[in-house]
Design an enzyme around this catalytic site. Structure first.
Site, mmCIF file in Angstrom:
data_model
loop_
_atom_site.group_PDB
_atom_site.id
_atom_site.type_symbol
_atom_site.label_atom_id
_atom_site.label_comp_id
_atom_site.label_asym_id
_atom_site.label_seq_id
_atom_site.Cartn_x
_atom_site.Cartn_y
_atom_site.Cartn_z
ATOM 1 N N LYS A 120 0.845 -1.209 0.000
ATOM 2 C CA LYS A 120 0.000 0.000 0.000
ATOM 3 C C LYS A 120 0.881 1.261 0.000
ATOM 4 C CE LYS A 120 -3.400 -2.911 0.114
ATOM 5 N NZ LYS A 120 -4.297 -3.370 1.152
HETATM 6 C C1 LIG Z 1 -5.260 -4.529 1.480
HETATM 7 C C2 LIG Z 1 -6.709 -4.328 1.607
HETATM 8 C C3 LIG Z 1 -7.440 -4.685 2.740
HETATM 9 C C4 LIG Z 1 -6.839 -5.462 3.871
HETATM 10 O O1 LIG Z 1 -5.707 -4.864 4.360
HETATM 11 P P1 LIG Z 1 -4.802 -5.641 5.434
HETATM 12 O O2 LIG Z 1 -4.062 -4.495 6.103
HETATM 13 O O3 LIG Z 1 -3.904 -6.523 4.624
HETATM 14 O O4 LIG Z 1 -5.673 -6.374 6.348
HETATM 15 C C5 LIG Z 1 -8.775 -4.370 2.794
HETATM 16 N N1 LIG Z 1 -9.384 -3.747 1.778
HETATM 17 C C6 LIG Z 1 -8.726 -3.415 0.650
HETATM 18 C C7 LIG Z 1 -9.461 -2.714 -0.442
HETATM 19 C C8 LIG Z 1 -7.378 -3.706 0.517
HETATM 20 O O5 LIG Z 1 -6.744 -3.415 -0.599
#
Ligand SMILES: *Cc1c(COP(=O)(O)O)cnc(C)c1O
Length: 389
Positions: free
Chosen positions: A192
């Site tokens: 991210k």
């Molecule tokens: C990555 C992601 C999540 C989950 O994130 P984590 O921190 O890995 O639990 C939830 N929603 C979206 C849209 C994502 O891209």
């Protein structure tokens, strides 16, 4: 030509990030402590939200946000089918029923038109959702003003899944300010925009929800005498007054987060620069490039192209495999959640959300991250040009 594989996304860690983590390792606090609070303050202030609660993942953040919203058995949650499974699973964790709203064919976000139609129908049938989770796909905000208007009219709670979108803007204000929602969730997974290794956060302007989220993050325990059901036994006394979890973030992770926040804008700028380079180089090809809604400034978590399969001699799988063979680790975001086998049992089937399914047949995510060099990006571009011939 270098043959080092190019991932679709990855973290950017500086010497200052490493030093910040080392400093915490040398301190008295490793578990949730002063640095978690500092990280929460830093993100809340950046976004212009009153409160922030850091947790160990965005999945946990979505779960406690839904619980704090009062979602439970008998309730309904709606989200986009074009998302990671976590945006929908949080409803199931709470014992609620999950349903989806098809996507807009240009932004790939939840379609406001489809949402409005579905709400009208649901109102007639007495099946209105309690919570709606719009997902800011690829880092581009959904049309939050329109969604907030519908929330007002139909009485549902909006939780923004902004896992892709920290550093993005909507109508010239930061995503995460919760102006048009009750809560916003960020993810700090390494692919991210910024990372804490694993991590997530819930932002809100409600003091009451803030208290509840803090409690749900840590076993449902309170030390606030005003909330206790019984008499205090002494200074050590605490009470568990509801069922919570251990979803805490460590100070080690938070130190990385605080340090990463100093480069958030640089990261998003770099992503835009790279997206523009892709746009220019790929424009002549039989592809649909990411469309940007003028009210938004995307965080550009993903650079998604759609293959015009009728004008390309190859199928998508061939293009995907050719790129992978060349070390270009393209990816696919997302397999529509309602087509996952686990969701078959919830009554969904292929064809339920045709825009999300049509998008899925043609989509491909190209590598995009702050540390992607121009040379590596040129390798990606050349490989795409070859692969779709
Ligand atoms: C990555 C992601 C999540 C989950 O994130 P984590 O921190 O890995 O639990 C939830 N929603 C979206 C849209 C994502 O891209």
């Amino acid at each position: 030509m270098s043959s080092t594989p190019i991932p679709y996304g990855r973290q950017s860690i500086s010497p200052a990030d490493i030093q910040a983590v080392v400093d915490v390792l040398n301190s008295d606090w490793l578990t949730q402590g002063p640095t978690v609070e500092r990280f929460e303050r830093t993100v809340a202030d950046y976004c212009g939200a009153a409160h922030a609660v850091a947790v160990n993942s965005a999945t946990s953040a979505l779960h406690i946000a839904c619980l704090a919203a009062g979602l439970g058995p008998g309730d309904i949650l709606w989200t986009s089918p074009n998302t990671f499974v976590a945006s929908a699973n949080c409803g199931l964790y709470c014992g609620a029923t999950v349903d989806f709203v098809d996507i807009d064919p240009r932004t790939y976000n939840m379609s406001v038109e489809r949402l409005e139609e579905k709400l009208e129908r649901a109102a007639r049938e007495g099946k209105l959702p309690k919570v709606v989770i719009p997902v800011h796909f690829a880092g581009q905000s959904c049309d939050m003003e329109a969604i907030a208007r519908l929330a007002e009219r139909y009485g549902f709670i909006v939780i923004e899944d902004a896992s892709h979108a920290i550093g993005g803007r909507y109508k010239d204000e930061p995503v995460g300010n919760c102006r048009h929602s009750t809560m916003t969730v960020f993810s700090f997974h390494p692919v991210k925009i910024i990372t804490t290794g694993e991590g997530g956060m819930v932002l809100t302007n409600s003091a009451e929800l803030h208290e509840r989220l803090l409690r749900l993050r840590s076993h449902g325990i309170t030390r606030d005498p005003a909330l206790m059901k019984g008499e205090s036994h002494g200074p050590w006394y605490y009470e568990q007054i509801e069922l919570g979890f251990n979803y805490r973030m460590t100070d080690i992770q938070a130190a990385l987060g605080v340090s990463q926040m100093t480069r958030l804008e640089e990261f998003v700028e770099r992503r835009h620069h790279l997206a523009k380079r892709y746009n220019e180089a790929l424009a002549p090809l039989p592809l649909t490039l990411p469309w940007q809604q003028p009210d938004t400034h995307s965080a550009f978590h993903l650079y998604v192209i759609r293959l015009s399969l009728d004008r390309i001699g190859q199928n998508r799988r061939h293009v995907f495999e050719t790129l992978r063979e060349r070390g270009i680790l393209v990816n696919l975001h997302y397999i529509p959640v309602h087509t996952q086998p686990y969701y078959w049992a919830q009554g969904f089937k292929d064809g339920d959300f045709p825009a999300a399914e049509a998008y899925y047949r043609e989509a491909l995510s190209l590598p995009l991250y702050a540390g992607l060099s121009a040379e590596d990006q040129d390798r990606v571009i050349a490989a795409v040009q070859e692969a779709i011939q």
